[in-house]
Design an enzyme around this catalytic site. Sequence first.
Site, PDB file in Angstrom:
ATOM      1  N   LYS A   1       0.849  -1.206   0.000  1.00 19.50           N
ATOM      2  CA  LYS A   1       0.000   0.000   0.000  1.00 19.50           C
ATOM      3  C   LYS A   1       0.876   1.245   0.000  1.00 19.50           C
ATOM      4  CE  LYS A   1      -3.139   2.608   2.999  1.00 19.50           C
ATOM      5  NZ  LYS A   1      -3.773   2.664   4.345  1.00 19.50           N
TER       6      LYS A   1
ATOM      7  N   ARG B   1      -7.789  -0.264   1.299  1.00 20.19           N
ATOM      8  CA  ARG B   1      -8.355  -1.487   0.708  1.00 20.19           C
ATOM      9  C   ARG B   1      -8.825  -1.253  -0.719  1.00 20.19           C
ATOM     10  NH1 ARG B   1     -12.480  -1.740   5.567  1.00 20.19           N
ATOM     11  NH2 ARG B   1     -10.669  -0.687   6.440  1.00 20.19           N
TER      12      ARG B   1
ATOM     13  N   LYS C   1      -9.867  13.092   8.572  1.00 21.55           N
ATOM     14  CA  LYS C   1      -9.308  12.686   9.864  1.00 21.55           C
ATOM     15  C   LYS C   1      -9.217  13.898  10.800  1.00 21.55           C
ATOM     16  CE  LYS C   1      -6.213   9.075   8.017  1.00 21.55           C
ATOM     17  NZ  LYS C   1      -6.692   7.934   8.815  1.00 21.55           N
TER      18      LYS C   1
ATOM     19  N   ASP D   1       1.616   6.322   5.675  1.00 22.84           N
ATOM     20  CA  ASP D   1       0.630   5.403   5.116  1.00 22.84           C
ATOM     21  C   ASP D   1       1.130   4.710   3.851  1.00 22.84           C
ATOM     22  OD1 ASP D   1      -1.776   4.202   5.676  1.00 22.84           O
ATOM     23  OD2 ASP D   1      -3.000   5.644   4.592  1.00 22.84           O
TER      24      ASP D   1
ATOM     25  N   ASP E   1      -2.443  10.579   3.698  1.00 23.59           N
ATOM     26  CA  ASP E   1      -3.846  10.212   3.864  1.00 23.59           C
ATOM     27  C   ASP E   1      -4.556  11.190   4.797  1.00 23.59           C
ATOM     28  OD1 ASP E   1      -6.288   8.959   3.995  1.00 23.59           O
ATOM     29  OD2 ASP E   1      -5.635   7.410   5.402  1.00 23.59           O
TER      30      ASP E   1
ATOM     31  N   ASP F   1     -12.108   7.266   4.206  1.00 25.00           N
ATOM     32  CA  ASP F   1     -10.880   7.026   4.954  1.00 25.00           C
ATOM     33  C   ASP F   1     -10.516   5.545   4.981  1.00 25.00           C
ATOM     34  OD1 ASP F   1      -8.649   7.725   6.409  1.00 25.00           O
ATOM     35  OD2 ASP F   1      -9.660   7.646   8.348  1.00 25.00           O
TER      36      ASP F   1
END
Length: 500
Positions: free
Chosen positions: A268, A354, A280, A291, A273, A350
């Site tokens: 990833k 995935r 966030k 991230d 992010d 967020d």
Amino acid sequence: MKFSIKHMDPVKRRDACVVAGVFEAGGLTEAARALDEASGGYLSAILRSGDMSGKTGSTVVLHDVPGTSCKRVLLAGLGKEERAVEGKVYRDAVGAVFKALQETGTTEAALFLTTVPIGNRDAAWKVSQAAIIAAESTYRFDRLKTQQDATPTRLREVVLAAASRAEVAESRQALQQGLATAEGISLARDLGNLAPNICTPTYLAEQAKAIARNHRLKAAVVDEKAMEKLGMGALLAVARGSRQPAKLIVLEYWGGTKKQKPVVLVGKGVTFDTGGISLKPAAEMDEMKYDMCGAASVLGTLAAIARIKLPLNVVCIIPTTENMPGGNATKPGDVVTSLSGQTIEILNTDAEGRLILCDALTYAERYDPAVVIDVATLTGACVIALGHVASGLLSNDEELATELLQASTQAADPAWRLPLWDDYQEQLKSNFADVANIGGRAGGTITAACFLSRFTRKYRWAHLDIAGTAWKSGKEKGATGRPVPLLTRFLIDRAGEDRP
């Protein structure tokens, strides 16, 4: 730092520093006992005086010890003698030794901790771990400061002691593997520690190409236009809010035979992010530059095995993008179509990792892989479940999961397996698409892996959630380089190399 392995006598060493282990209550290791006898009981007197406790992690530096040829003797505590020395005790002791060595003016050291019996660990394990820990002790990330560290380490050469001449030959390969792993860890840490305005998806792609050039690998970068033609709607959905173009990086290492199916590593690579529209909290958002540590770790692993020249085929796939709340950003409630053809209702922007991983996992099918392992800072739930000690492991294959757990133990890079039962798939049901991208708070790490499992049905697959292990917060804030040791060990074992 230069490393070598020798069978040697601690009393006759003329190094700037000889390192030997001692126990609580005055116990001596074999090397320390030899030094003590040569010095007429000098070391024993120091221990009796209370100047050295012998507790794990304690050290003391002695100068001009009588009867010895070295300038200094560094004593390292190994805990209670009546207990077998465990792997963690050994690693902690070695770490304390190299920290102490950095604080001296010594330029060379002979380390005799590698001759101490350590549980069920062999000499090769002790040598490889010593090399990794030594390299980590000298790691600094100050390239973005106007003034670098004014007191760099003077330590230039380390000789690792072998208990016998036979062990010297046995440990040479382990030393090279340890040094290669350390190099991969440093690479992963450097990438993770870079500021997000520097380490963008484009920068990450450029670094991957540089690694490919340095190690003669095959590299390709898929841009957004090509992603659209392929149908990578999930990855592109995350990238929509950012002005930085997304990339799909592919590196290929062909060290095995032509008939050998490759191991595919998917990392990833969200270089920053914000959470997107599902923004966030501001506190500690700066840490979201980490991230992309999954991407950094697979690049570090690939560099390590290329240095070892491992006889194995390995493909590295990195989906990389920013997740930003721009005017064109994906919204909660949007439905997108992934490369697999499955539709996804995005309930929370967020939960973006995935989304980019699922398209990369589908892309991995074209390599007809032996196994696929994805690595991601995926869920805060994993930090709650396992803290910062173990990475989360979930898999659709028992044998692969066992291999990874064994590698994690051997590499001293812990992982813990969580269930991947179909019962959890119920939480991902959507009224408007094939699957929702979140399944609620309960079992968040597991439902995230369940989401990914829907895109891995054509091959053996495992998922490593490194949200709790990829970086440290607070005073020691920075990338850790995990799970480069685990992945490198897994690949070495899989290639049939001798296991340190």
